[in-house]
Design a protein around this motif. Structure first.
Motif, PDB file in Angstrom:
ATOM      1  N   HIS A   9     -28.927   5.683   0.581  1.00  0.00           N
ATOM      2  CA  HIS A   9     -29.204   4.270   0.898  1.00  0.00           C
ATOM      3  C   HIS A   9     -28.029   3.725   1.699  1.00  0.00           C
ATOM      4  CE1 HIS A   9     -32.244   4.329  -2.423  1.00  0.00           C
ATOM      5  NE2 HIS A   9     -31.390   5.187  -2.926  1.00  0.00           N
ATOM      6  N   ARG A  10     -28.316   2.880   2.683  1.00  0.00           N
ATOM      7  CA  ARG A  10     -27.226   2.309   3.490  1.00  0.00           C
ATOM      8  C   ARG A  10     -27.437   0.800   3.638  1.00  0.00           C
ATOM      9  NH1 ARG A  10     -23.336   4.625   7.437  1.00  0.00           N
ATOM     10  NH2 ARG A  10     -22.835   2.985   8.930  1.00  0.00           N
ATOM     11  N   GLY A  33     -15.401   6.788   1.082  1.00  0.00           N
ATOM     12  CA  GLY A  33     -15.029   7.885   1.978  1.00  0.00           C
ATOM     13  C   GLY A  33     -15.624   9.226   1.557  1.00  0.00           C
ATOM     14  N   GLY A  34     -16.031   9.313   0.316  1.00  0.00           N
ATOM     15  CA  GLY A  34     -16.672  10.545  -0.182  1.00  0.00           C
ATOM     16  C   GLY A  34     -15.705  11.669  -0.506  1.00  0.00           C
ATOM     17  N   HIS A  35     -14.391  11.424  -0.371  1.00  0.00           N
ATOM     18  CA  HIS A  35     -13.446  12.534  -0.527  1.00  0.00           C
ATOM     19  C   HIS A  35     -13.005  12.789  -1.967  1.00  0.00           C
ATOM     20  CE1 HIS A  35     -13.678  13.144   3.638  1.00  0.00           C
ATOM     21  NE2 HIS A  35     -12.723  14.055   3.633  1.00  0.00           N
ATOM     22  N   SER A  36     -13.514  11.994  -2.905  1.00  0.00           N
ATOM     23  CA  SER A  36     -13.430  12.346  -4.323  1.00  0.00           C
ATOM     24  C   SER A  36     -14.837  12.634  -4.841  1.00  0.00           C
ATOM     25  CB  SER A  36     -12.804  11.217  -5.144  1.00  0.00           C
ATOM     26  OG  SER A  36     -11.428  11.135  -4.873  1.00  0.00           O
ATOM     27  N   LEU A  37     -15.787  11.786  -4.465  1.00  0.00           N
ATOM     28  CA  LEU A  37     -17.137  11.901  -5.025  1.00  0.00           C
ATOM     29  C   LEU A  37     -17.863  13.165  -4.548  1.00  0.00           C
ATOM     30  CD1 LEU A  37     -19.397  10.735  -6.708  1.00  0.00           C
ATOM     31  CD2 LEU A  37     -20.013   9.226  -4.811  1.00  0.00           C
ATOM     32  N   VAL A  38     -17.816  13.455  -3.251  1.00  0.00           N
ATOM     33  CA  VAL A  38     -18.596  14.594  -2.757  1.00  0.00           C
ATOM     34  C   VAL A  38     -18.067  15.935  -3.313  1.00  0.00           C
ATOM     35  CG1 VAL A  38     -19.371  15.820  -0.682  1.00  0.00           C
ATOM     36  CG2 VAL A  38     -19.466  13.317  -0.767  1.00  0.00           C
ATOM     37  N   PRO A  39     -16.717  16.138  -3.367  1.00  0.00           N
ATOM     38  CA  PRO A  39     -16.256  17.371  -4.023  1.00  0.00           C
ATOM     39  C   PRO A  39     -16.734  17.473  -5.484  1.00  0.00           C
ATOM     40  CG  PRO A  39     -14.453  16.367  -2.791  1.00  0.00           C
ATOM     41  CD  PRO A  39     -15.600  15.414  -2.730  1.00  0.00           C
ATOM     42  N   MET A  40     -16.777  16.337  -6.191  1.00  0.00           N
ATOM     43  CA  MET A  40     -17.278  16.360  -7.584  1.00  0.00           C
ATOM     44  C   MET A  40     -18.763  16.728  -7.609  1.00  0.00           C
ATOM     45  SD  MET A  40     -14.915  14.857  -9.812  1.00  0.00           S
ATOM     46  CE  MET A  40     -15.524  13.564 -10.848  1.00  0.00           C
ATOM     47  N   HIS A  55     -20.597   2.153   4.134  1.00  0.00           N
ATOM     48  CA  HIS A  55     -20.057   2.078   5.500  1.00  0.00           C
ATOM     49  C   HIS A  55     -20.734   1.032   6.391  1.00  0.00           C
ATOM     50  CE1 HIS A  55     -18.051   5.900   4.491  1.00  0.00           C
ATOM     51  NE2 HIS A  55     -17.170   5.463   5.351  1.00  0.00           N
ATOM     52  N   GLY A  56     -21.940   0.601   6.036  1.00  0.00           N
ATOM     53  CA  GLY A  56     -22.636  -0.382   6.892  1.00  0.00           C
ATOM     54  C   GLY A  56     -22.263  -1.826   6.556  1.00  0.00           C
TER      55      GLY A  56
END
Ligand SMILES: Cc1cc2nc3c(=O)[nH]c(=O)nc-3n(C[C@H](O)[C@H](O)[C@H](O)COP(=O)(O)OP(=O)(O)OC[C@H]3O[C@@H](n4cnc5c(N)ncnc54)[C@H](O)[C@@H]3O)c2cc1C
Length: 287
Positions: A9-10, A33-40, A55-56
Motif C-alpha cells: 500500500h502506498r 527505508g526497509g533496511h531493518s524490516l525487509v531483512p527481518m 515514501h509517498g
C-alpha cells in the motif's frame, strides 16, 4: 532469500496511512527505508501481510528549525542528516552518529524515524535521542500525542507506539551553543552494529563539567540514560578518577545480551570504556 507474500500500500497522507494501519490491524506494518524490516522479513522473523509504504507522504520529510527546537520528519534519511547544514551547525552529534551507522548504501535508504521507532537495542540513534532530550510526535486513530524519547522504549522491539500509530516527526531542543559532544562506538568491523556505544552531550564552566548527559547503546534491551554516571562527572575536570567513577556507574546499569559480539562481562567492560572515551573526546573538543 526473499520475503513471504504481502500486499503493498502506498498512501499519500498521514491520515490515509493511519487509516490503513488501523483498518488492517496487527498484520500491517509501516515501511520506511526497509533496511531493518525487509531483512527481518527475509529471515521470517517478521511476516507482515501488508506493508504500508511511507515514501509517498511528503509531510514526513524535512528538517526545520522552529525557535529553539529542530523538527526532523520521520522519513528523513540518515544521508539527508549528513547533508544538512542545520544539523552540522546545531546538532553535530547526529552527524557524528549517522556516520557510524552501517555504510553509505544503508544510509541513503534508512530513515531517522525507522531507526528510532524500530526498538532494536542495536540501533544507534535512540541513545542519542535520550541525551538530547528529544520527543517523538505520534499520530494515530485517536489523534496526535508527543512522547519523550525517555518514555518511548519499553523492551526489545517494544515501544510506546499503539496499534495504528505512526511516528511522524522527532523534535529536539537545540543544545546550548558551546556544548560539546561525542558518540563512541565499538564494533567488530565497519558497518556493524555496536558491541557497545556511548553518547555524551555536556557543557563546561570554569574548567568543570556543568551539565552532562550520557546514553548507552546495545548494553540493555533498551537504550539507557546513565544518570548516575553523568552525575559522577558533574563538577569535576574529568580527571581519571572521575572518568573511572562514571564508567563504574554506567556498568552498574548495563545488562547486555551475550551474543556473537561477546559475553556479558566483556560487553559491560567495553561499555565502560566507551563512556570514558566519549567523555574524554567531548573534553578534547573544547580544547
Ligand atoms: C547491513 C546493515 C547494517 C546496519 N547497521 C546499523 C548500525 O550500525 N546502526 C544502526 O542504528 N542501524 C543499522 N542498520 C539499520 C538501519 O539503520 C535501518 O535503516 C534502520 O534501523 C531502520 O530504518 P528504516 O528507515 O530502514 O526502517 P524500516 O526497516 O522500514 O522499519 C523499521 C521498523 O520501524 C517501523 N517504522 C518505520 N518507520 C516508522 C514510522 N514512521 N512510524 C512507526 N513505525 C515505523 C517499521 O514498521 C519497522 O518495524 C543496519 C542495516 C543494515 C541492512
Amino acid at each position: 532469500m526473499i520475503p513471504g507474500p504481502f500486499s503493498y500500500h502506498r498512501p499519500a497522507s498521514v491520515a490515509d496511512a493511519v487509516k490503513l494501519l488501523s483498518t488492517l490491524g496487527d498484520e500491517a506494518r509501516p515501511l520506511a527505508g526497509g533496511h531493518s524490516l525487509v531483512p527481518m522479513m527475509k529471515l521470517r522473523l517478521a511476516t507482515p501481510e501488508h506493508l504500508v509504504d511511507l515514501h509517498g507522504i511528503d509531510d514526513l520529510k524535512g528538517i526545520q528549525r522552529n525557535g529553539d527546537r529542530i523538527a526532523i520528519g520521520a522519513m528523513t534519511t540518515q544521508h539527508e542528516l549528513l547533508a544538512s547544514d542545520e544539523i552540522a551547525r546545531s546538532l553535530p552529534i547526529l552527524r557524528e552518529t549517522a556516520l557510524v551507522i552501517a555504510d553509505p548504501q544503508v544510509r541513503y535508504m534508512g530513515t531517522l524515524g525507522g531507526n528510532v521507532a524500530n526498538g532494536d537495542p542495536g540501533n544507534d540513534m535512540p541513545a542519542v535521542m535520550l541525551v538530547l532530550g528529544a520527543s517523538y510526535h505520534l499520530q494515530g486513530p485517536n489523534g496526535a500525542r508527543d512522547v519523550a524519547a525517555s518514555e518511548f522504549y519499553q523492551g526489545a522491539y517494544f515501544t510506546a507506539l499503539e496499534p495504528g500509530e505512526l511516528l511522524t516527526s522527532i523534535s529536539i531542543p537545540v543544545p546550548e551553543s558551546g556544548h560539546s559532544y561525542a558518540y563512541e562506538k565499538l564494533k567488530r568491523k565497519v558497518g556493524d552494529y555496536a558491541t557497545a556505544a556511548a553518547a555524551v552531550v555536556m557543557t563546561m564552566s570554569d574548567g568543570k563539567v556543568a551539565t552532562c548527559a550520557i546514553g548507552l547503546t546495545n548494553l540493555h534491551e533498551t537504550p539507557l540514560l546513565a544518570t548516575d554516571a553523568a552525575n559522577a562527572v558533574i563538577g569535576t575536570g574529568l580527571d581519571l578518577a572521575s572518568l573511572q567513577k562514571a564508567a563504574a556507574a554506567a556498568e552498574a546499569i548495563m545488562s547486555p545480551a551475550a551474543d556473537a559480539r561477546g559475553p556479558v562481562e566483556y560487553r559491560k567492560h567495553v561499555g565502560g570504556i566507551m563512556v570514558m572515551r566519549a567523555l574524554s573526546r567531548a573534553l578534547a573538543r573544547l580544547g
